[in-house]
Scaffold this motif. Structure first.
Motif, short mmCIF file in Angstrom:
data_model
loop_
_atom_site.label_atom_id
_atom_site.label_comp_id
_atom_site.label_asym_id
_atom_site.label_seq_id
_atom_site.Cartn_x
_atom_site.Cartn_y
_atom_site.Cartn_z
N LYS A 322 45.48 44.58 38.14
CA LYS A 322 44.06 44.63 38.49
C LYS A 322 43.28 45.53 37.53
O LYS A 322 42.19 45.19 37.10
CB LYS A 322 43.89 45.13 39.94
CG LYS A 322 44.14 44.01 40.95
CD LYS A 322 43.98 44.55 42.37
CE LYS A 322 45.05 43.90 43.26
NZ LYS A 322 45.16 44.60 44.55
N LEU A 323 43.89 46.69 37.22
CA LEU A 323 43.24 47.63 36.29
C LEU A 323 43.09 47.00 34.90
O LEU A 323 42.04 47.09 34.28
CB LEU A 323 44.04 48.92 36.19
CG LEU A 323 43.81 49.91 37.34
CD1 LEU A 323 44.74 51.11 37.22
CD2 LEU A 323 42.34 50.37 37.35
N GLU A 326 40.34 44.50 34.92
CA GLU A 326 39.03 45.15 34.94
C GLU A 326 38.66 45.72 33.58
O GLU A 326 37.50 45.69 33.18
CB GLU A 326 39.03 46.30 35.97
CG GLU A 326 38.60 45.86 37.36
CD GLU A 326 38.92 46.92 38.40
OE1 GLU A 326 38.73 48.11 38.11
OE2 GLU A 326 39.39 46.54 39.49
N ARG A 327 39.69 46.22 32.90
CA ARG A 327 39.49 46.84 31.60
C ARG A 327 39.02 45.81 30.58
O ARG A 327 38.22 46.10 29.70
CB ARG A 327 40.80 47.48 31.14
CG ARG A 327 40.67 48.58 30.10
CD ARG A 327 42.04 49.17 29.78
NE ARG A 327 42.98 48.18 29.27
CZ ARG A 327 42.96 47.72 28.02
NH1 ARG A 327 42.05 48.15 27.17
NH2 ARG A 327 43.85 46.83 27.61
N VAL A 332 39.08 38.03 35.71
CA VAL A 332 39.10 38.53 37.09
C VAL A 332 40.48 38.26 37.67
O VAL A 332 41.11 37.25 37.37
CB VAL A 332 38.03 37.87 37.99
CG1 VAL A 332 36.68 38.50 37.80
CG2 VAL A 332 37.96 36.37 37.78
N GLU A 344 34.51 38.27 44.23
CA GLU A 344 34.31 38.79 42.87
C GLU A 344 34.36 37.65 41.87
O GLU A 344 33.60 37.61 40.91
CB GLU A 344 35.40 39.82 42.52
CG GLU A 344 35.28 41.15 43.24
CD GLU A 344 35.90 41.13 44.63
OE1 GLU A 344 36.25 40.04 45.14
OE2 GLU A 344 36.02 42.22 45.23
#
Ligand code: GDP
Length: 365
Positions: A322-323, A326-327, A332, A344
């Motif tokens: 997930k990180l 996001e980075r 997504v 999202e």
């Protein structure tokens, strides 16, 4: 060889087994061999031929499938070597079989064009093999019927070419029809979002989740017009059409890539491409590459893209994934199964569509 090499081969064989399973075959085992170069006569070495032959007897095997494309000569020699009624085929023939089965059951909208392109691909596959077959028969007859085979080849080729010509025309008329339908669809300026991705990535699960979830609603009338396209309506009133496409697989035979273009044509008219990835798959990276390769051949570089890392519920370290998502831009992470990240996802789609909105006038035919 190297372990990663073996791993890729084993994964490819696993996929081949899945394909065979999809075709309704029961897989009893698989094996591979590393040779400096394939045996020109039998593709595999004589020891391997013997090994497979004993397995055929032990398990009463009816079909032997090779992961790579075999020449007509290799097919024939292997069939002779295995003996009896054992059918030998390659990945291409297996995929054609599956599409043939699928085409017989697929939803009305795609049925006609699918069946046509399968027939077409099958004939184009047969054409070069025809010559070899007749040359072989002629040689068997000891030259007594010299010339006869040649005539027969010409007749058979002419028949095949005529049939191919008829099919191409029909395919063209199906395309025209679908284009008219798309034009009508575009007279209502709703952006089209196409789901692309590797087979099993979760595209249809995502499509169903989105249109079944309470945040969003499905336009049933539309669904009956084209079962692979749904109207997704957000709570804020904005909407888009979400459409599913054929799944991609590795080593797609070149004859099929051309045929795929027909059904993938609609992709080139989308406002956004959503690339769905099974991030829990050990070969996710290779699958992404395989999809991108097909997309490159479709000439859709102008269309904005969004990548979806699906099945985050299945990975060992979901937080890390997930990180990482996001980075990075344009990614997504979701779980189409549990519904995690779907909102999202929709917001990201909306955001992307904002950038690429085409003025209403452009859609009017
Ligand atoms: P498609 O070939 O891309 O349309 O893939 P499907 O939607 O048919 O999904 C393939 C398989 O993956 C099915 O068994 C789904 O239930 C499963 N699947 C899809 N999305 C998820 C997910 O987010 N998590 C998990 N664990 N399984 C999923």
């Amino acid at each position: 060889g190297e372990t990663s090499d073996s791993f890729a081969i084993e994964e490819s064989l696993k996929e081949l087994a899945q394909l065979a399973d999809t075709a309704g075959l029961m897989v009893v085992g698989s094996t591979y061999q590393k040779l400096a170069s394939p045996n020109p006569r039998t593709y595999i070495g004589s020891g391997k031929v013997a090994e497979i032959k004993s397995a055929i007897r032990a398990f009463e095997v009816e079909t032997v499938i090779f992961d790579d494309e075999l020449s007509p000569g290799q097919l024939r020699n292997l069939e002779k070597a295995f003996g009896g009624d054992v059918r030998v085929c390659d990945r291409t023939a297996l995929i054609l079989d599956i599409f043939n089965q699928r085409a017989a059951t697929h939803e009305a909208a795609l049925q006609a064009s699918l069946r046509l392109f399968v027939a077409l691909a099958q004939m184009e596959y047969q054409l070069p093999r025809l010559t070899k077959m007749w040359t072989h028969l002629e040689r068997q007859a000891g030259g007594k019927v010299k010339g006869m085979g040649e005539k027969q080849i010409e007749v058979d080729k002419r028949i095949l070419r005529t049939q191919i010509g008829v099919l191409k025309k029909e395919l063209e008329s199906v395309r025209k029809h679908r284009k008219q339908y798309r034009n009508r669809r575009f007279s209502v300026p709703v952006p089209v979002v196409s789901l692309v991705g590797y087979t099993n990535a979760g595209k249809s699960t995502l499509l169903n989740q989105l249109t079944g979830a309470n945040v969003l609603s499905e336009d049933r009338l539309f669904a009956t017009l084209d079962p692979t396209t749904r109207r997704v309506q957000m709570k804020n009133g904005s909407e888009f059409l979400l459409t599913d496409t054929v799944g991609f697989i590795q080593k797609l035979p070149t004859t099929l890539v051309a045929a795929f273009r027909a059904t993938l044509e609609e992709i080139s008219e989308s406002s956004l491409l959503v690339h769905v990835v099974d991030i829990s798959h050990p070969l996710a990276e290779q699958q992404i590459e395989a999809v991108e390769k097909v997309l490159a051949e479709l000439d859709v570089s102008e269309i904005p893209k969004l990548m979806v890392w699906n099945k985050v519920d299945k990975v060992t370290d979901p937080e890390k994934i997930k990180l990482e998502a996001e980075r990075r831009e344009d990614i997504v992470s979701i779980s189409a199964l549990t519904g995690e990240g779907l909102l999202e996802f929709c917001n990201a789609v909306q955001e992307k569509l904002k950038d690429s909105m085409v003025p209403v006038e452009a859609f009017v035919p």
